[in-house]
Design an enzyme around this catalytic site. Sequence first.
Site, mmCIF file in Angstrom:
data_model
loop_
_atom_site.group_PDB
_atom_site.id
_atom_site.type_symbol
_atom_site.label_atom_id
_atom_site.label_comp_id
_atom_site.label_asym_id
_atom_site.label_seq_id
_atom_site.Cartn_x
_atom_site.Cartn_y
_atom_site.Cartn_z
ATOM 1 N N GLN A 87 27.491 19.823 41.514
ATOM 2 C CA GLN A 87 28.215 18.643 41.976
ATOM 3 C C GLN A 87 27.795 17.435 41.145
ATOM 4 O O GLN A 87 26.618 17.069 41.095
ATOM 5 C CB GLN A 87 27.961 18.377 43.458
ATOM 6 C CG GLN A 87 28.907 17.293 43.998
ATOM 7 C CD GLN A 87 28.661 16.973 45.454
ATOM 8 O OE1 GLN A 87 27.595 16.502 45.805
ATOM 9 N NE2 GLN A 87 29.660 17.212 46.296
ATOM 10 N N TYR A 89 30.317 7.120 47.865
ATOM 11 C CA TYR A 89 29.686 6.925 46.560
ATOM 12 C C TYR A 89 30.701 6.333 45.571
ATOM 13 O O TYR A 89 31.771 5.893 45.961
ATOM 14 C CB TYR A 89 29.065 8.235 46.082
ATOM 15 C CG TYR A 89 27.923 8.688 46.977
ATOM 16 C CD1 TYR A 89 26.790 7.892 47.143
ATOM 17 C CD2 TYR A 89 27.999 9.877 47.691
ATOM 18 C CE1 TYR A 89 25.755 8.280 47.990
ATOM 19 C CE2 TYR A 89 26.962 10.279 48.537
ATOM 20 C CZ TYR A 89 25.845 9.471 48.687
ATOM 21 O OH TYR A 89 24.828 9.844 49.526
ATOM 22 N N ARG A 147 35.503 16.907 45.587
ATOM 23 C CA ARG A 147 35.221 16.742 47.008
ATOM 24 C C ARG A 147 35.738 15.396 47.486
ATOM 25 O O ARG A 147 35.458 14.361 46.880
ATOM 26 C CB ARG A 147 33.714 16.829 47.273
ATOM 27 C CG ARG A 147 33.387 16.955 48.763
ATOM 28 C CD ARG A 147 31.893 16.924 49.013
ATOM 29 N NE ARG A 147 31.539 17.676 50.220
ATOM 30 C CZ ARG A 147 30.424 17.511 50.907
ATOM 31 N NH1 ARG A 147 29.528 16.612 50.524
ATOM 32 N NH2 ARG A 147 30.175 18.235 51.970
ATOM 33 N N GLY A 177 26.818 23.674 55.585
ATOM 34 C CA GLY A 177 25.711 22.862 55.119
ATOM 35 C C GLY A 177 24.411 23.193 55.810
ATOM 36 O O GLY A 177 23.625 24.016 55.337
#
Length: 373
Positions: free
Chosen positions: A107, A188, A235, A330
């Site tokens: 990622q 982000y 994502r 997760g």
Amino acid sequence: MTPTSSPTLYDPIRVGDIDLANRIVMAPLTRNRAGAGQVPTELMLQYYRQRANPETGAGLIVTEASQISPMGQGYLDTPGIHTPEQVAGWKRVTDAVHAEGGRIVIQLWHVGRISHVSLLPGGAQPVSSTARAAKSRTFLQGGFFPVSEPRALRTDEIPAIVADYRRAAGLAMQAGFDGVELHAANGYLIEQFLRDSINDRSDAYGGSIEHRTRLLTEVLQAITAEVGGGRTGVRLSPITPANDAGQDSHAQALYGRAVERFAPLGLAYVHVVEGATGGARDLSDKGVAPFDYAALRAKFPGRWMVNNGYDRAMAEAAVAARTADLVAFGKAFIANPDLGRRLREGAALNAPDTATFYGGGERGYTDYPVLAD
């Protein structure tokens, strides 16, 4: 021809150019255990190796988010993918995963304003779409602390950011990854440009939806030019409030247009966080309108990966109904290296030790028990 039977979570699937043994995905999980120079360590190698065998673990591993440049770092001891030493460290990890028969993508991450001057070169300010600080915290030596005030990127600085993403994707291929996932979620950098709750620019990267989806589009164009669409995922988290990401005023239209813009690039998959990352799936009690994920999926021809709060029953039902091609887990993968086997057999799951999520050594990282043979 119409398929005669429904797919299952445990069936193989081709995702872009990557063949997977099952549809169980290990979601990206920040664990803050990189070594000096933000280089992946032997301990990290063991952690990923434990979860790599598709007979017992994941069909696909998405690594913890890894910064594309020194300015992209936002937390202590997160790995990078921008130096030769980091590439060599990751190559040891990918070799170990492949030796187990697994598949792994990295990622790619730039945190933008979710950072601290102590982490950045020369004590630099974090950079973002905006000069407004986030009401958020980051992990530093000694615990969690408020993030630093950012500065807004100049328009003429943005091409260098795009180039950093492209270079990192190329280095990921050198490191032996099967592909890359662009982190455009969780408040982000990319999402700081997407949402009008954060982006207060008046240049070609701010204002209209077309302008705010420009950086995401340019980055994906650069990455796919470097490694190919079939080895690229992205994502998204359309309504998560993570990292002080306020709701966009027209979230459905924004994310719909984003998908429309990158759909022609032939991406392997879209990875969608449904609801609040790591939290509630339904945010209606917070005044957030339900998001139509099916309408978003209808705009994308590739594989669809879902994430957030899926248990065995939900995951199996989503794949059988074809509302998802892949399901990412997760916290369950933190505590259960053999999660794939446990799901297949309906076995009980280990509970994660939350005190060891961020930083530390092997405790709560590589010492969780697996099912007895």
